[in-house]
Design an enzyme around this catalytic site. Structure first.
Site, PDB file in Angstrom:
ATOM      1  N   ASP A 167      49.655 -30.114  15.067  1.00  0.00           N
ATOM      2  CA  ASP A 167      49.377 -30.956  13.900  1.00  0.00           C
ATOM      3  C   ASP A 167      48.436 -30.179  12.992  1.00  0.00           C
ATOM      4  O   ASP A 167      47.524 -29.500  13.471  1.00  0.00           O
ATOM      5  CB  ASP A 167      48.731 -32.276  14.321  1.00  0.00           C
ATOM      6  CG  ASP A 167      49.715 -33.225  14.986  1.00  0.00           C
ATOM      7  OD1 ASP A 167      50.906 -33.195  14.634  1.00  0.00           O
ATOM      8  OD2 ASP A 167      49.289 -34.002  15.855  1.00  0.00           O
TER       9      ASP A 167
ATOM     10  N   ASP B 249      56.299 -35.462  11.795  1.00  0.00           N
ATOM     11  CA  ASP B 249      55.717 -36.805  11.673  1.00  0.00           C
ATOM     12  C   ASP B 249      56.029 -37.405  10.307  1.00  0.00           C
ATOM     13  O   ASP B 249      56.321 -38.601  10.193  1.00  0.00           O
ATOM     14  CB  ASP B 249      54.203 -36.752  11.865  1.00  0.00           C
ATOM     15  CG  ASP B 249      53.791 -36.248  13.235  1.00  0.00           C
ATOM     16  OD1 ASP B 249      54.567 -36.398  14.194  1.00  0.00           O
ATOM     17  OD2 ASP B 249      52.684 -35.696  13.343  1.00  0.00           O
TER      18      ASP B 249
END
Length: 186
Positions: A142, A164
């Site tokens: 991330d 995401d």
């Protein structure tokens, strides 16, 4: 298990599959660039404090819940993908196809990312266990890090990635395009 009556490629058309592959490419290539150019937990301001590139690793589930559960997360994600494929195949008329395509691109991106050990500043290798803890990491990469309004419960939104974003965009499209009354009849 009984397969749906609708032919697979009439639901998962080549153009849709190409879109999923392109989303997967964007996700994995962005993660590769970040993992090779940054160090673990490094943060680079892009738009001041509002937007930063921050390399983090999610070994849990959505929004980093249940951290340090990489293997259960891998199995759960794999199961969810198989479920989504068959659900979409069986219910091809529910929701906008592009919403499903975004969700699938994101799901596949994060699923494949879980198969690699990340070596920040260097690259990655196939595997599930870091040989050098603190230098090698597991979990989903991330890196998109945004500030969150102070009046809410936390300062920053949890870091996320292209996959995401694809899942979130897909869910919004599906929420606006599904015929909820029709779903109740099934």
């Amino acid at each position: 298990m009984k397969l749906p009556k609708t032919p697979f490629f009439s639901v998962f058309k080549p153009g849709y599959l190409a879109f999923v592959a392109f989303g997967l490419f964007l996700d994995l290539s962005s993660k590769y660039v970040i993992i090779t150019k940054m160090y673990a937990h490094e943060s680079i301001p892009v738009l001041g404090d509002f937007f930063r590139l921050s390399l983090t690793f999610n070994t849990g589930f959505v929004f980093g819940l249940f951290q340090d559960n990489a293997l259960p997360s891998l199995f759960a994600t794999g199961f969810a993908i198989v479920f989504l494929i068959f659900y979409r195949w069986e219910n091809s008329d529910l929701g906008n196809a592009w919403g499903w395509n975004f969700v699938m691109a994101g799901a596949f991106g994060n699923f494949l990312d879980k198969f690699f050990v990340k070596i920040p500043g260097s690259g990655f290798r196939f595997g599930f266990t870091p040989e050098k803890p603190g230098i090698e990491f597991i979990g989903v990469v991330d890196f998109l890090d945004f500030e969150w309004p102070d009046f809410l419960l936390f300062d920053r939104w949890p870091a996320f990635n292209v996959a995401d974003s694809c899942v979130s965009i897909g869910i919004v499209i599906l929420l606006f395009t599904m015929d909820w009354k029709e779903m109740d009849k099934k």
